[in-house]
Design a protein around this motif. Structure first.
Motif, short mmCIF file in Angstrom:
data_model
loop_
_atom_site.label_atom_id
_atom_site.label_comp_id
_atom_site.label_asym_id
_atom_site.label_seq_id
_atom_site.Cartn_x
_atom_site.Cartn_y
_atom_site.Cartn_z
N LYS A 16 0.85 -1.03 -0.10
CA LYS A 16 -0.07 0.04 -0.15
C LYS A 16 0.88 1.17 0.06
N GLY A 31 0.51 -6.43 6.15
CA GLY A 31 -0.24 -6.04 7.23
C GLY A 31 0.29 -5.35 8.23
N ILE A 32 -0.12 -4.17 9.17
CA ILE A 32 0.63 -3.64 10.21
C ILE A 32 0.99 -4.46 11.37
N LYS A 33 -0.33 -5.21 11.58
CA LYS A 33 0.09 -6.23 13.00
C LYS A 33 1.32 -7.31 12.57
N GLU A 34 1.19 -7.68 11.52
CA GLU A 34 2.12 -8.80 10.97
C GLU A 34 3.41 -8.14 11.07
N ALA A 225 3.79 2.24 8.38
CA ALA A 225 2.64 2.24 9.48
C ALA A 225 3.07 1.68 10.73
N ASP A 228 5.62 3.47 12.67
CA ASP A 228 4.89 4.60 13.65
C ASP A 228 4.32 3.54 14.82
N ILE A 293 -9.94 4.98 21.34
CA ILE A 293 -8.59 5.09 20.84
C ILE A 293 -8.19 6.73 20.90
N ARG A 295 -6.41 9.82 19.33
CA ARG A 295 -5.78 10.14 18.12
C ARG A 295 -5.04 11.54 18.18
N GLN A 316 -3.89 2.03 19.14
CA GLN A 316 -3.92 0.77 19.78
C GLN A 316 -2.78 -0.07 19.24
#
Lengths: 360, 126
Positions: A16, A31-34, A225, A228, A293, A295, A316
């Motif tokens: 992305k 993906g951000i989490k992975e 992402a 960050d 959350i 921001r 989060q």
């Protein structure tokens, strides 16, 4: 929009992409989490070639740097790096940066991409000592190889013993048969690893070599992402969010890189005054205790709903069970363990002021 | 990206799947990709009547938050409780187990204002 030497690779990987500081940059891949967990647990590679690099050389190099930098550049030895900021003359911060000392008359400054032009103009304006300046941002690629297994991956490409490079030190040498790469034990994730400054024509070669060497550790490309969320868990400031032209280093918790006992530097009087008088607001960590959350830009309130601060970063994040944020909060609420409220969609959500880093 | 033919779409990237007088509402594959990993959605309570294009909730992702807009005027009759434990279903199965709310459609004529799959796909330029 500008590209990095690796932009085509990111697009081919189906990342992305988005514009960041004028560059077409990868925001996320798998993906951000992975990506986030991969860096915390093993190793990942960030293309941060958008970052700016200036060389400062000559007999007056140190004099110039001491004048514009809040930290004490004279404390550096050859092969050492230092985190610092460049205060403006109104109490704010032009940029935060890393200064590398290659030798007594040869320094490298690494600055934020969004500030390259502003920084360059600022430094030139203050170059009364007439040090030799060069903006090499467009010819240097920067790859951050981060995570506990980063050292094992990079070690495969060099005979330099990487264990001999302490934190915030570097060696310039050969990596995968390419000379003059700065191998720096630094990073912005808090998970260990190295940053590699590469002549841009060789960036693709090094990227591919890292991906090959990292296979056994399931190495992944990591986007901005996850960069960050990783830095936020460690409480590292992000320029543009947590610090900017209007925030003071002392209020931002950067007193440790503001050396008031060194010779005069731009912005010193503001920092000294604040330290003397005490600060009225401070950048602190927040742990949200109720659902919601925080921001960037959200108001922080007291129990009655009066504004007492503002969120500068929040998410989060993948490694923590609760939402976290960084916020400037007025005295006396900035004290650790104070209860404050973040206004999220007109609701006041309870939060506690906590010590950073959020993740140790 | 996938845009099932049987659904109707909004410019705000919601879809509705009509089932008699009822409809299931969710966000599109495009929307979930843009948001990234979903942390949790939040909805108005069951029984709330929400007009077309009005906000019926929000969806929190790791990096951002987005409002949710009702495709047609309706009354919320069910929330997808599976998402409490598994919000990632919105990412992995946006048109299936990742649906958000079930509504009773109060103004079925408004369905005609929505886009079909081809128009939606064209509107987002993919």
């Amino acid at each position: 929009m500008k590209s990095t030497p690796l932009t085509e690779i990111h697009i081919a990987l189906n990342a992305k992409m988005a514009e960041f500081a004028g560059y077409n940059m990868p925001i996320s891949y798998s993906g951000i989490k992975e990506e986030h967990h991969q860096v915390r647990q093993s190793v990942g590679v960030f293309d941060v070639s958008h970052m700016g690099e200036f060389t400062v050389k000559g007999p007056k190099a140190l004099e110039l740097l001491q004048h514009i930098s809040s930290n004490d550049v004279s404390a550096l030895i050859d092969g050492q790096a230092q985190y610092t900021c460049m205060p403006n003359d109104k109490g704010g911060i032009i940029d935060d940066m890393i200064i590398y000392r290659k030798s007594a008359e040869d320094f490298l400054l690494v600055v934020n991409a969004a500030n390259i032009e502003k920084d360059w103009n600022w430094i030139q304006k203050h170059n009364h000592a007439q040090a030799t300046l060069e903006n090499i941002s467009d010819v240097i690629a920067l790859l951050a190889v981060q995570g506990p297994n980063a050292i094992k991956v990079i070690q495969k490409g060099t005979s330099i013993d990487l264990n001999q490079i302490p934190y915030y030190h570097f060696i310039q040498g050969n990596l995968w048969n390419i000379d003059n790469i700065i191998i720096s034990n630094t990073g912005y994730t808090g998970s260990g690893g190295f940053e590699l400054y590469i002549p841009k024509d060789h960036a693709v070669t090094i990227w591919n070599a890292l991906m090959e060497a990292g296979k056994e550790f399931n190495i992944l490309p990591i986007g901005l992402a996850a960069r960050d969320t990783l830095r936020l868990e460690k409480g590292f400031c992000l320029y543009g969010n947590d610090i900017d032209d209007t925030t003071n280093p002392i209020e931002a918790g950067l007193g440790w890189i503001t050396k008031l006992n060194k010779e005069d530097f731009v912005g010193k009087s503001f920092a000294a005054k604040l330290k003397e008088a005490g600060i009225a607001k401070k950048l602190v960590g927040l742990k949200l205790l109720d659902k919601g959350i925080a921001r960037q830009g959200y108001e922080v309130c007291d129990e009655q709903g009066n504004t007492i601060g503002k969120v500068t970063s929040g998410a989060q994040t993948p490694s923590l069970e609760y939402p976290i944020a960084m916020a400037y909060i007025d005295k006396p609420y900035f004290k650790t363990d104070s209860n404050v409220y973040v206004k999220i969609r007109e609701k006041l959500i309870l939060a506690k002021v906590v010590k950073m880093p959020f993740l140790s | 990206m996938n845009f099932p033919q049987e659904l109707k779409y909004t410019k705000d990237h919601e879809w509705i799947k009509v089932d008699g007088n009822f409809g299931y509402v969710g966000i599109t594959d495009f929307a979930q990709k843009e948001l990234g990993d979903i942390v949790y959605p939040e909805f108005s309570t069951i029984g709330t009547q929400v007009a077309k294009d009005e906000i019926f909730g929000s969806i929190e992702a790791v990096k951002t938050v987005s409002d949710l807009f009702m495709p047609v005027t309706g009354k919320i009759v069910e929330l997808n409780t599976k998402l409490d434990a598994a919000p990632e279903l919105v990412n992995s199965d946006p048109y299936g187990d990742g649906w958000l709310v079930k509504i009773e459609i109060l103004k079925p004529e408004e369905l005609n204002d929505l886009m079909d799959a081809a128009s939606y796909q064209q509107s987002i330029g993919v």
